[in-house]
Design a protein around this motif. Sequence first.
Motif, PDB file in Angstrom:
ATOM      1  N   GLN A   1     -38.601 -44.746 -33.500  1.00  0.00           N
ATOM      2  CA  GLN A   1     -37.344 -44.481 -34.220  1.00  0.00           C
ATOM      3  C   GLN A   1     -37.538 -44.746 -35.720  1.00  0.00           C
ATOM      4  O   GLN A   1     -37.173 -43.923 -36.563  1.00  0.00           O
ATOM      5  CB  GLN A   1     -36.255 -45.388 -33.644  1.00  0.00           C
ATOM      6  CG  GLN A   1     -34.886 -45.057 -34.104  1.00  0.00           C
ATOM      7  CD  GLN A   1     -34.210 -43.949 -33.295  1.00  0.00           C
ATOM      8  OE1 GLN A   1     -33.065 -43.651 -33.495  1.00  0.00           O
ATOM      9  NE2 GLN A   1     -34.926 -43.295 -32.380  1.00  0.00           N
TER      10      GLN A   1
ATOM     11  N   ASP B   1     -40.445 -35.174 -38.533  1.00  0.00           N
ATOM     12  CA  ASP B   1     -41.028 -34.363 -37.457  1.00  0.00           C
ATOM     13  C   ASP B   1     -42.323 -34.991 -36.955  1.00  0.00           C
ATOM     14  O   ASP B   1     -43.346 -34.902 -37.619  1.00  0.00           O
ATOM     15  CB  ASP B   1     -41.337 -32.965 -38.003  1.00  0.00           C
ATOM     16  CG  ASP B   1     -40.659 -31.884 -37.177  1.00  0.00           C
ATOM     17  OD1 ASP B   1     -40.858 -30.701 -37.467  1.00  0.00           O
ATOM     18  OD2 ASP B   1     -39.928 -32.282 -36.241  1.00  0.00           O
TER      19      ASP B   1
ATOM     20  N   HIS C   1     -35.132 -35.584 -27.285  1.00  0.00           N
ATOM     21  CA  HIS C   1     -33.897 -34.775 -27.404  1.00  0.00           C
ATOM     22  C   HIS C   1     -33.417 -34.278 -26.046  1.00  0.00           C
ATOM     23  O   HIS C   1     -32.241 -34.381 -25.706  1.00  0.00           O
ATOM     24  CB  HIS C   1     -34.171 -33.585 -28.337  1.00  0.00           C
ATOM     25  CG  HIS C   1     -34.423 -33.969 -29.761  1.00  0.00           C
ATOM     26  ND1 HIS C   1     -33.459 -34.526 -30.577  1.00  0.00           N
ATOM     27  CD2 HIS C   1     -35.547 -33.870 -30.521  1.00  0.00           C
ATOM     28  CE1 HIS C   1     -33.981 -34.753 -31.782  1.00  0.00           C
ATOM     29  NE2 HIS C   1     -35.234 -34.363 -31.770  1.00  0.00           N
ATOM     30  N   GLU C   2     -34.349 -33.718 -25.280  1.00  0.00           N
ATOM     31  CA  GLU C   2     -33.982 -33.034 -24.026  1.00  0.00           C
ATOM     32  C   GLU C   2     -33.439 -33.981 -22.951  1.00  0.00           C
ATOM     33  O   GLU C   2     -32.895 -33.525 -21.953  1.00  0.00           O
ATOM     34  CB  GLU C   2     -35.200 -32.268 -23.480  1.00  0.00           C
ATOM     35  CG  GLU C   2     -35.640 -31.072 -24.318  1.00  0.00           C
ATOM     36  CD  GLU C   2     -36.613 -31.432 -25.443  1.00  0.00           C
ATOM     37  OE1 GLU C   2     -37.248 -30.512 -25.985  1.00  0.00           O
ATOM     38  OE2 GLU C   2     -36.740 -32.649 -25.778  1.00  0.00           O
TER      39      GLU C   2
ATOM     40  N   HIS D   1     -31.294 -36.582 -23.787  1.00  0.00           N
ATOM     41  CA  HIS D   1     -30.158 -37.326 -24.372  1.00  0.00           C
ATOM     42  C   HIS D   1     -28.946 -37.362 -23.442  1.00  0.00           C
ATOM     43  O   HIS D   1     -28.294 -38.396 -23.304  1.00  0.00           O
ATOM     44  CB  HIS D   1     -29.772 -36.699 -25.720  1.00  0.00           C
ATOM     45  CG  HIS D   1     -28.799 -37.519 -26.501  1.00  0.00           C
ATOM     46  ND1 HIS D   1     -28.968 -38.878 -26.712  1.00  0.00           N
ATOM     47  CD2 HIS D   1     -27.617 -37.194 -27.094  1.00  0.00           C
ATOM     48  CE1 HIS D   1     -27.941 -39.351 -27.413  1.00  0.00           C
ATOM     49  NE2 HIS D   1     -27.113 -38.337 -27.663  1.00  0.00           N
TER      50      HIS D   1
ATOM     51  N   LYS E   1     -31.194 -42.737 -31.998  1.00  0.00           N
ATOM     52  CA  LYS E   1     -30.986 -41.284 -32.014  1.00  0.00           C
ATOM     53  C   LYS E   1     -32.245 -40.601 -31.484  1.00  0.00           C
ATOM     54  O   LYS E   1     -33.329 -40.896 -31.977  1.00  0.00           O
ATOM     55  CB  LYS E   1     -30.714 -40.805 -33.456  1.00  0.00           C
ATOM     56  CG  LYS E   1     -29.508 -41.484 -34.114  1.00  0.00           C
ATOM     57  CD  LYS E   1     -28.180 -40.840 -33.702  1.00  0.00           C
ATOM     58  CE  LYS E   1     -26.985 -41.701 -34.125  1.00  0.00           C
ATOM     59  NZ  LYS E   1     -26.839 -42.941 -33.278  1.00  0.00           N
ATOM     60  N   PRO E   2     -32.128 -39.693 -30.518  1.00  0.00           N
ATOM     61  CA  PRO E   2     -33.344 -39.004 -30.073  1.00  0.00           C
ATOM     62  C   PRO E   2     -34.053 -38.381 -31.265  1.00  0.00           C
ATOM     63  O   PRO E   2     -33.400 -37.890 -32.188  1.00  0.00           O
ATOM     64  CB  PRO E   2     -32.808 -37.933 -29.120  1.00  0.00           C
ATOM     65  CG  PRO E   2     -31.472 -38.420 -28.700  1.00  0.00           C
ATOM     66  CD  PRO E   2     -30.927 -39.186 -29.857  1.00  0.00           C
ATOM     67  N   CYS E   3     -35.366 -38.453 -31.300  1.00  0.00           N
ATOM     68  CA  CYS E   3     -36.102 -38.013 -32.494  1.00  0.00           C
ATOM     69  C   CYS E   3     -37.395 -37.285 -32.170  1.00  0.00           C
ATOM     70  O   CYS E   3     -38.147 -36.931 -33.071  1.00  0.00           O
ATOM     71  CB  CYS E   3     -36.403 -39.220 -33.380  1.00  0.00           C
ATOM     72  SG  CYS E   3     -37.237 -40.557 -32.500  1.00  0.00           S
TER      73      CYS E   3
ATOM     74  N   SER F   1     -39.235 -34.110 -29.715  1.00  0.00           N
ATOM     75  CA  SER F   1     -39.069 -32.989 -28.783  1.00  0.00           C
ATOM     76  C   SER F   1     -40.136 -33.042 -27.704  1.00  0.00           C
ATOM     77  O   SER F   1     -41.276 -33.436 -27.974  1.00  0.00           O
ATOM     78  CB  SER F   1     -39.180 -31.656 -29.528  1.00  0.00           C
ATOM     79  OG  SER F   1     -38.178 -31.569 -30.524  1.00  0.00           O
TER      80      SER F   1
END
Length: 314
Positions: free
Chosen positions: A104, A112, A145-146, A148, A161-163, A165
């Motif tokens: 995080q 990225d 992300h996928e 969350h 926070k998802p960060c 991919s």
Amino acid sequence: HSVGLIGAPFSKGQRRDGVEKGPDLIRSAGLVEKLRAQGCAVKDYGNMTFEEVANDEPVGNVKRPRAVGSANQRLSAAVHAVKNDGHTCVMLGGDHSLAIGSIQGHAAAKKDLSVVWVDAHADINTPLTSLTGNIHGQPMSYLIHELHSKIPVLPNFSWIKPCVSAKDIVYIGLRDVDPEEHHILTLLGIKGYSMTEVDRLGIAKVMEETCDYIFSKVKKPIHLSYDIDALDPSISPATGTPVVGGLTYREGVYITEHICQTGMLSAVDMVEVNPKRGRTEDEISSTVNAAVDLICGCFGKRREGNHSADYKMP
Ligand SMILES: N[C@@H](CC/C=C/[B-](O)(O)O)C(=O)O
Ligand SMILES: [Mn+2]
Ligand SMILES: [Mn+2]
Ligand SMILES: [Mn+2]
């Protein structure tokens, strides 16, 4: 290489005492001196302190959520600061729940990221799929992300926070994956080189494919999260969840040498060294020395030998 070192003496992502001793053990084995001897600039930011959390009752079966959430929030800020100071961050654990704060904080500085996760385990259980409730088996689920929508509210976790991919993750060394985790890896199409692929392809091909894969579109900074239990217990027995059939010392070091030569390494976690899980001093030192050697491999140590650019032969 410019290295910023953070010690995170934290153990509440799992049940066994001792893993909080990892940072100082790794330092006392000469990590800083060895990195400097191979030409690195090293700033040691010292060990973090974490707040005591009373009455940290489980939420569902998730254990110690408040302590883990609080510790990782602090770690996230510390890693962010190290990255803003322009260093490659080295986080010494402590258990693998610390990857939450480390990744995080890294993502806060370098939006990225690609993640290379070297581990016997996938550490991708959600709070609802985890069979043990130990958060060191869950860190990736909070970051992707996928996933969350699959994460329930937990105390002291709202800052996360998802960060990352799913397409930017590669696992190496898997050999003890829960069915629920295997379903998640398959569903998300996450790239993984289990020990079967390591055997089939050899570590050189695994690393070649790993780098082709994570660099396929954009060359993203690499977050290398290295669980010492990725190595075979014959090398690193002093760890909380040892699993037979692991990476040889040579394979483990090859991974770090290869990642180093990409020039894209931006942060490293070295976690799960637990001296209390070593039955002899030799078992502890073998584990700690492997951790040191792996980190040195990340920062230019070569088994062929090294010499400094400005060396003048007498
Ligand atoms: N899948 C197990 C094992 C977790 C192992 C965590 B380790 O990789 O950080 O050691 C669990 O969920 O408890
Ligand atoms: Mn792990
Ligand atoms: Mn593990
Ligand atoms: Mn472990």
